[in-house]
Design a protein around this motif. Sequence first.
Motif, PDB file in Angstrom:
ATOM      1  N   THR A 118      -7.460  10.384   2.386  1.00 20.58           N
ATOM      2  CA  THR A 118      -6.518  10.793   1.327  1.00 20.58           C
ATOM      3  C   THR A 118      -5.382  11.627   1.919  1.00 20.58           C
ATOM      4  OG1 THR A 118      -7.534  12.939   0.804  1.00 20.58           O
ATOM      5  CG2 THR A 118      -8.472  11.001  -0.289  1.00 20.58           C
ATOM      6  N   TRP A 174       0.834  -1.214   0.000  1.00 16.41           N
ATOM      7  CA  TRP A 174       0.000   0.000   0.000  1.00 16.41           C
ATOM      8  C   TRP A 174       0.860   1.252   0.000  1.00 16.41           C
ATOM      9  CZ3 TRP A 174      -2.476  -3.955   3.176  1.00 16.41           C
ATOM     10  CH2 TRP A 174      -3.728  -4.340   2.692  1.00 16.41           C
ATOM     11  N   GLU A 231      -7.594   4.937   5.321  1.00 18.19           N
ATOM     12  CA  GLU A 231      -8.622   3.951   5.674  1.00 18.19           C
ATOM     13  C   GLU A 231      -8.554   2.747   4.739  1.00 18.19           C
ATOM     14  OE1 GLU A 231     -10.289   4.854   8.390  1.00 18.19           O
ATOM     15  OE2 GLU A 231      -9.171   6.728   8.312  1.00 18.19           O
ATOM     16  N   GLN A 268       3.190   5.201  -4.942  1.00 19.37           N
ATOM     17  CA  GLN A 268       2.167   4.429  -4.215  1.00 19.37           C
ATOM     18  C   GLN A 268       2.417   2.924  -4.385  1.00 19.37           C
ATOM     19  OE1 GLN A 268       0.692   7.203  -6.346  1.00 19.37           O
ATOM     20  NE2 GLN A 268       1.367   8.359  -4.595  1.00 19.37           N
ATOM     21  N   VAL A 310      -1.408   3.431   5.234  1.00 20.90           N
ATOM     22  CA  VAL A 310      -1.797   4.709   5.819  1.00 20.90           C
ATOM     23  C   VAL A 310      -3.108   5.114   5.155  1.00 20.90           C
ATOM     24  CG1 VAL A 310      -0.181   5.932   4.278  1.00 20.90           C
ATOM     25  CG2 VAL A 310      -1.056   7.096   6.260  1.00 20.90           C
ATOM     26  N   ALA A 328       2.911  11.297  -3.231  1.00 21.39           N
ATOM     27  CA  ALA A 328       4.062  10.408  -3.008  1.00 21.39           C
ATOM     28  C   ALA A 328       5.078  11.095  -2.100  1.00 21.39           C
ATOM     29  CB  ALA A 328       4.722  10.087  -4.341  1.00 21.39           C
ATOM     30  N   VAL A 350      -8.457   3.576  -2.390  1.00 22.71           N
ATOM     31  CA  VAL A 350      -7.321   3.508  -3.314  1.00 22.71           C
ATOM     32  C   VAL A 350      -6.942   4.928  -3.700  1.00 22.71           C
ATOM     33  CG1 VAL A 350      -7.898   1.247  -4.291  1.00 22.71           C
ATOM     34  CG2 VAL A 350      -8.965   3.299  -5.248  1.00 22.71           C
ATOM     35  N   GLY A 389      -4.860  14.557   0.956  1.00 20.47           N
ATOM     36  CA  GLY A 389      -5.353  15.942   0.910  1.00 20.47           C
ATOM     37  C   GLY A 389      -4.647  16.797  -0.135  1.00 20.47           C
ATOM     38  N   ILE A 443     -11.926   8.424   2.772  1.00 18.80           N
ATOM     39  CA  ILE A 443     -10.879   7.537   2.212  1.00 18.80           C
ATOM     40  C   ILE A 443      -9.594   7.660   3.034  1.00 18.80           C
ATOM     41  CG2 ILE A 443      -9.508   7.050   0.113  1.00 18.80           C
ATOM     42  CD1 ILE A 443     -12.455   6.621  -0.401  1.00 18.80           C
ATOM     43  N   LEU A 483      -3.118   0.077  -3.930  1.00 16.29           N
ATOM     44  CA  LEU A 483      -3.779   1.389  -4.027  1.00 16.29           C
ATOM     45  C   LEU A 483      -4.167   1.668  -5.473  1.00 16.29           C
ATOM     46  CD1 LEU A 483      -1.519   3.557  -1.656  1.00 16.29           C
ATOM     47  CD2 LEU A 483      -3.895   2.897  -1.244  1.00 16.29           C
ATOM     48  N   ILE A 509      -5.347  14.948  -5.380  1.00 14.81           N
ATOM     49  CA  ILE A 509      -5.037  13.961  -6.426  1.00 14.81           C
ATOM     50  C   ILE A 509      -6.315  13.450  -7.119  1.00 14.81           C
ATOM     51  CG2 ILE A 509      -3.978  11.687  -6.865  1.00 14.81           C
ATOM     52  CD1 ILE A 509      -1.955  13.891  -5.925  1.00 14.81           C
ATOM     53  N   GLY A 510      -7.283  13.001  -6.322  1.00 13.48           N
ATOM     54  CA  GLY A 510      -8.524  12.447  -6.902  1.00 13.48           C
ATOM     55  C   GLY A 510      -9.225  13.473  -7.776  1.00 13.48           C
TER      56      GLY A 510
HETATM   57  P1  IMP Z   1      -4.826  10.139  -2.396  1.00 10.80           P
HETATM   58  O1  IMP Z   1      -3.866   9.508  -3.327  1.00 10.80           O
HETATM   59  O2  IMP Z   1      -4.288  11.367  -1.702  1.00 10.80           O
HETATM   60  O3  IMP Z   1      -6.156  10.401  -3.054  1.00 10.80           O
HETATM   61  O4  IMP Z   1      -5.130   9.106  -1.191  1.00 10.80           O
HETATM   62  C1  IMP Z   1      -5.836   7.890  -1.413  1.00 10.80           C
HETATM   63  C2  IMP Z   1      -5.275   6.776  -0.535  1.00 10.80           C
HETATM   64  O5  IMP Z   1      -3.969   6.451  -0.969  1.00 10.80           O
HETATM   65  C3  IMP Z   1      -5.150   7.142   0.938  1.00 10.80           C
HETATM   66  O6  IMP Z   1      -5.366   5.971   1.700  1.00 10.80           O
HETATM   67  C4  IMP Z   1      -3.701   7.569   1.079  1.00 10.80           C
HETATM   68  O7  IMP Z   1      -3.214   7.410   2.402  1.00 10.80           O
HETATM   69  C5  IMP Z   1      -3.049   6.584   0.118  1.00 10.80           C
HETATM   70  N1  IMP Z   1      -1.790   7.084  -0.444  1.00 10.80           N
HETATM   71  C6  IMP Z   1      -1.634   7.981  -1.442  1.00 10.80           C
HETATM   72  N2  IMP Z   1      -0.343   8.162  -1.711  1.00 10.80           N
HETATM   73  C7  IMP Z   1       0.346   7.368  -0.878  1.00 10.80           C
HETATM   74  C8  IMP Z   1       1.751   7.101  -0.725  1.00 10.80           C
HETATM   75  O8  IMP Z   1       2.620   7.621  -1.415  1.00 10.80           O
HETATM   76  N3  IMP Z   1       2.063   6.199   0.243  1.00 10.80           N
HETATM   77  C9  IMP Z   1       1.128   5.558   0.998  1.00 10.80           C
HETATM   78  N4  IMP Z   1      -0.180   5.767   0.860  1.00 10.80           N
HETATM   79  C10 IMP Z   1      -0.579   6.673  -0.075  1.00 10.80           C
END
Ligand code: IMP
Length: 431
Positions: free
Chosen positions: A129, A11, A275, A224, A273, A39, A238, A131, A127, A228, A134-135
């Motif tokens: 995220t 993950w 949910e 990621q 990291v 990232a 994801v 923050g 989720i 994910l 990205i989505g």
């Molecule tokens: P988002 O990518 O910010 O939309 O987050 C969506 C999910 O992906 C959340 O559970 C984040 O914690 C996880 N996530 C996004 N990027 C990373 C990463 O680089 N490392 C670990 N988890 C990530």
Amino acid sequence: MTSLTVIGLQWGDEGKGKIVDIAAAEADAIVRFQGGNNAGHTVMHGNAVFKLSQLPSGILRPGKQAIIGNGVVLDPEGLESEIESLRRADVEISPDTLAIASNACLILPLHRELDALRERLSGAARIGTTGKGIGPAYEDKIGRRAIRVGDLDQPDRLTAMVDRLLDHHNCLRTGMNVETVPRDALLATLGRYRSILAPYGAAADERIHAIAAGGGRILLEGAQGSLLDIDHGTYPFVTSSSTVAGSAAAGVGLGPGLLGTVLGVCKAYTTRVGEGPFPTEQDNADGAWLCERGKEFGTVTGRKRRCGWLDLVMLRATCRLSGVDGLALMKLDVLDGLKEIRLCTGYGPGDEEAEVLAIGQRMMAPVEPVYEVLPGWSESTEGARKRSDLPAAARHYLDRIEEITETPIWCLSTSPQRMNLIRCRDEGFFR
Ligand code: IMP
């Protein structure tokens, strides 16, 4: 041409930054193909710690080409501060060494705001995220209303594009009781972004093809992890991009036959990291041990990572998803001193029916991990030079991972330092 694709098999946070930094020594170009500043890739050189977010980890190697591919969503403000902080640490970044694909989509302040609003309004269904927007940025890309790097150079078209984007976002914002975004304010922001990005905007695919045509080596750096992945992961928990090796081709504009070797990076245990399901999570003293010894706090958000045993059902599946040739197994030293170690080799009751599902969907069902219990080792593994130098119990642990995933371990990391990497295979990483 020879190339190497490095991806995460869990993950995220597997330690891809260290592997890419090391493999970059053998590469001519290092290319990011998906994700954005969600990232956080940490690289340690001696006492210096570099935290990279949007820039390819290879940027730390002088003279290499660093390329941000079209599959990435780019936050110009984040990039500006990342470049500034690396320059303060004497890392050279110039248009000769950094290129950004003109068809990469931008992350805008309205994306970050929407990300935060949605999370807040979702309550328990959030989720988790990062923050970073990205989505929402990828939504606009797929919705064909995003602003791309190259659009910033076309002021005649930009106003109409901004209007189209704001028609959508201001409707959403009105529905959420948030102030709308005025066109002039967004155009002013884009003007600033143009001055940040102008030196680096390029036809990245042309540059990559030129390097390849000259016999150069391309290193494709994933972000990621496979669980994910928007299709194969634990949907909806994801990220919004495709994190498997196959997406590297489309994310930079290369043919799939040119991806070279696929090196899958995983920790010797599992973390997550945010949910979502995590069958082998240890919300107990073992989990606390892994968290403390592994310093498991997020690079981007500082959040405490959830920790648990290595899940080989997952790892076998994610190796298959990306056609992984070899494993880079990270943080073996974190297990030093544990009396016994568990390896999840199956999912118990209820999984028979779920077996027809993709791995991410299987994990969404309440599964009961089946564990193989192995003896731990008391000796330190840090700094071991050869696999044969490791304690017998550690070698047994590694053997079981290879047997069950049917994938050889190509290298092993026993500390964050560059030098503490055991190469288990004589040939290099590139093919
Ligand atoms: P988002 O990518 O910010 O939309 O987050 C969506 C999910 O992906 C959340 O559970 C984040 O914690 C996880 N996530 C996004 N990027 C990373 C990463 O680089 N490392 C670990 N988890 C990530």
